[in-house]
Motif scaffolding. Structure first.
Motif, PDB file in Angstrom:
ATOM      1  N   CYS A 179       0.867  -1.180   0.000  1.00 50.96           N
ATOM      2  CA  CYS A 179       0.000   0.000   0.000  1.00 50.96           C
ATOM      3  C   CYS A 179       0.903   1.229   0.000  1.00 50.96           C
ATOM      4  O   CYS A 179       1.404   1.641   1.052  1.00 50.96           O
ATOM      5  N   ALA A 180       1.133   1.801  -1.187  1.00 50.70           N
ATOM      6  CA  ALA A 180       2.026   2.943  -1.315  1.00 50.70           C
ATOM      7  C   ALA A 180       1.245   4.232  -1.119  1.00 50.70           C
ATOM      8  O   ALA A 180       0.193   4.428  -1.744  1.00 50.70           O
ATOM      9  N   VAL A 181       1.759   5.101  -0.273  1.00 48.80           N
ATOM     10  CA  VAL A 181       1.071   6.358   0.039  1.00 48.80           C
ATOM     11  C   VAL A 181       1.411   7.405  -1.016  1.00 48.80           C
ATOM     12  O   VAL A 181       2.576   7.573  -1.408  1.00 48.80           O
ATOM     13  N   ARG A 182       0.383   8.090  -1.491  1.00 53.15           N
ATOM     14  CA  ARG A 182       0.563   9.172  -2.461  1.00 53.15           C
ATOM     15  C   ARG A 182       0.081  10.471  -1.811  1.00 53.15           C
ATOM     16  O   ARG A 182      -1.106  10.674  -1.578  1.00 53.15           O
ATOM     17  N   TYR A 183       1.029  11.367  -1.523  1.00 53.36           N
ATOM     18  CA  TYR A 183       0.682  12.643  -0.920  1.00 53.36           C
ATOM     19  C   TYR A 183       0.125  13.607  -1.986  1.00 53.36           C
ATOM     20  O   TYR A 183       0.372  13.438  -3.180  1.00 53.36           O
TER      21      TYR A 183
END
Length: 270
Positions: A60-64
């Motif tokens: 689960c890669a976080v995208r700001y």
């Protein structure tokens, strides 16, 4: 005692699509791996690892805001506000064991989010992996985000992790400069000092040839945990995202799979 996460809210899951990228969906994941990128980066930097983790692990890669398909959104400049927005997005996905991994400034975001979850009585991550950044207890600001434009870009280039063609394109950097400065401001302000240590094992990874983070600075992450701590000081420079992911992938089979399970002490650093 480890908390119990609330039942997933469909509205929260919909909001999570902007924030969380899952390149390889796993129907019934045994563990989720939340990855927090470095300054200027987006979720895409973690995508190659989606199929290199164990089959039961869901990345689960976080995208700001302020990058990739969120380029038109205003970036966060304060760590507290970033965590305010992230907490309700990630909460529905903590219905099973999970770990946090942060690279460089992403490590501070991961730490502060774990603290917030702890303070709210939620389920804690099974482990926290951090890399290429000084522990909060030894953190100091160089005021990089306040540098004049040319000096700022020169310093950013030294860290690596951003394509040189992007840094050399004035039109792209006109758009991207506010996001970079906001990210560096978060990194320089750092996670607040003096918080109680987490009951979460921490693994810190750094390069022996990193001109910005020495061994003592990396080892200062020991103060952020009340349980197991490991330092991997490897033959590398500052940008060691892949090496950090490799160590997480190696550790996943030994991490607890049930809430409240005891976190095992890591093996000696390599």
């Amino acid at each position: 005692m480890t908390g119990v996460s609330p039942a997933p809210d469909p509205r929260a899951l919909l909001s999570a699509k902007r924030w969380i990228v899952r390149p390889r969906r796993v129907a019934d994941p045994g563990i989720r791996v939340f990855c927090f990128p470095h300054a200027g980066a987006g979720a895409a930097v973690f995508a190659p690892w989606a199929r290199r983790l164990p089959p039961e692990a869901e990345l689960c890669a976080v995208r700001y805001p302020g990058r990739e398909n969120r380029i038109d959104e205003r970036p966060f400049e304060e760590l507290r506000l970033m965590v305010d927005a992230l907490e309700p997005v990630i909460a529905p996905l903590t219905d099973r064991p999970f770990v946090f991994l942060g690279h460089c400034s992403g490590s501070l975001i991961a730490l502060e989010l774990a603290r917030r979850i702890r303070d709210r009585g939620g389920r804690l991550p099974a482990a926290l992996f951090v890399s290429s950044i000084v522990g909060p207890a030894r953190h100091s600001s160089d005021g990089i985000h306040l540098l004049p434009r040319e000096a700022f870009f020169e310093r950013v280039a030294l860290y690596g992790g951003i394509d040189e063609s992007v840094l050399a394109d004035p039109e792209i950097m006109d758009v991207f400069e506010p996001t970079l400065r906001a990210d560096f401001r978060i990194a320089e302000e750092g996670a607040p000092r003096g918080a109680a240590p987490l009951d979460v094992s921490i693994t810190a990874v750094g390069g022996r040839h990193d001109p910005f983070v020495d061994f003592e600075g990396l080892a200062a992450w020991r103060e952020e945990t009340s349980t197991a701590f490991t330092v991997h000081h490897i033959e590398a420079g500052h940008f060691i995202l892949d090496q950090t992911m490799e160590r997480l992938a190696d550790a996943l089979p030994g991490l607890p799979r049930q809430a409240g399970a005891e976190v095992p002490a890591p093996s000696p650093a390599g």
